[in-house]
Design a protein around this motif. Sequence first.
Motif, PDB file in Angstrom:
ATOM      1  N   GLY A   1       5.264  42.550  39.568  1.00 33.47           N
ATOM      2  CA  GLY A   1       4.405  43.666  39.199  1.00 33.47           C
ATOM      3  C   GLY A   1       2.995  43.299  38.790  1.00 33.47           C
ATOM      4  N   ALA A   2       2.697  42.013  38.651  1.00 34.94           N
ATOM      5  CA  ALA A   2       1.331  41.608  38.298  1.00 34.94           C
ATOM      6  C   ALA A   2       0.399  41.874  39.475  1.00 34.94           C
TER       7      ALA A   2
ATOM      8  N   MET B   1       7.210  33.884  40.027  1.00 32.56           N
ATOM      9  CA  MET B   1       6.350  34.971  40.507  1.00 32.56           C
ATOM     10  C   MET B   1       5.808  34.616  41.890  1.00 32.56           C
ATOM     11  N   LYS B   2       5.913  35.564  42.833  1.00 37.23           N
ATOM     12  CA  LYS B   2       5.463  35.326  44.199  1.00 37.23           C
ATOM     13  C   LYS B   2       4.560  36.472  44.672  1.00 37.23           C
TER      14      LYS B   2
ATOM     15  N   ARG C   1      -4.677  39.135  33.950  1.00 37.02           N
ATOM     16  CA  ARG C   1      -3.923  40.359  33.636  1.00 37.02           C
ATOM     17  C   ARG C   1      -2.478  40.026  33.268  1.00 37.02           C
ATOM     18  N   ALA C   2      -1.886  39.058  33.980  1.00 35.47           N
ATOM     19  CA  ALA C   2      -0.500  38.683  33.696  1.00 35.47           C
ATOM     20  C   ALA C   2      -0.361  38.100  32.294  1.00 35.47           C
TER      21      ALA C   2
ATOM     22  N   ASP D   1       3.171  31.130  45.016  1.00 35.40           N
ATOM     23  CA  ASP D   1       2.896  31.324  43.594  1.00 35.40           C
ATOM     24  C   ASP D   1       1.427  31.723  43.436  1.00 35.40           C
ATOM     25  N   PRO D   2       1.122  32.868  42.818  1.00 36.54           N
ATOM     26  CA  PRO D   2      -0.275  33.306  42.708  1.00 36.54           C
ATOM     27  C   PRO D   2      -1.122  32.416  41.810  1.00 36.54           C
TER      28      PRO D   2
END
Length: 222
Positions: A41-42, A1-2, A114-115, A78-79
């Motif tokens: 989409g997160a 995830m980016k 949320r993810a 990466d979040p």
Amino acid sequence: MKIVDLQVIPFWVSRKLYRNGEILPETKVVQTVTKITTDEGAEGYYFGGEGPLEQDGMSAEQRAFLEERIKPLVLGQDPFDREKFWHWMWPANANMPENLLSVLDMALWDLQARAFGVPVHKLLGGCREKVKAYASTQHSMGTPEVYAQHALECKRKGYKAYKIHPYYYWNPVTGKPDLGRPSPIDQQIATCRLVREAVGDDMVLMYDPYGTYRTYEEALKV
């Protein structure tokens, strides 16, 4: 995830400001929501961010700083690497406003929660399903008698605890701002005593003087 985008969305809201012991007429102010989006989409959000009070939206300059200075640093990252971002930006704190780093950090906490489909407090290890509420004042709310009456009203409504925010660059005797005297010590002590007398011994009292005492002796006296 980016991370693929960071936006600061301004909008107008109506608000009645409280200042120097009185409620001002309703005005329109700018509020902001910061939104971080990923390639999967997160999304994560943060509301406010101008300073320590989340009720204030960011200024145009602060919004530009986030989108022009901080956004390029985190795109493609990466979040979940929140601590890495702090290590990047904290040494440059003189040029990176702390409140804007906090906006980024909290939006990323929201994104991860949320993810994962859980509240943020679960990510932090929280196990409580509820917490006790307490009543709290604005600073410079009025004379000591005004604080005492307000505390009593809160107790009647069922609150078991009450936090006093006393006078902050404001003179409760004249009812006017006092830039030369951050904390009128005697009136603050009188406020605490009158509030305790009003609510009795079965209500928890808290005190937040905003760190305005000039000396250790002043703080010790209060």
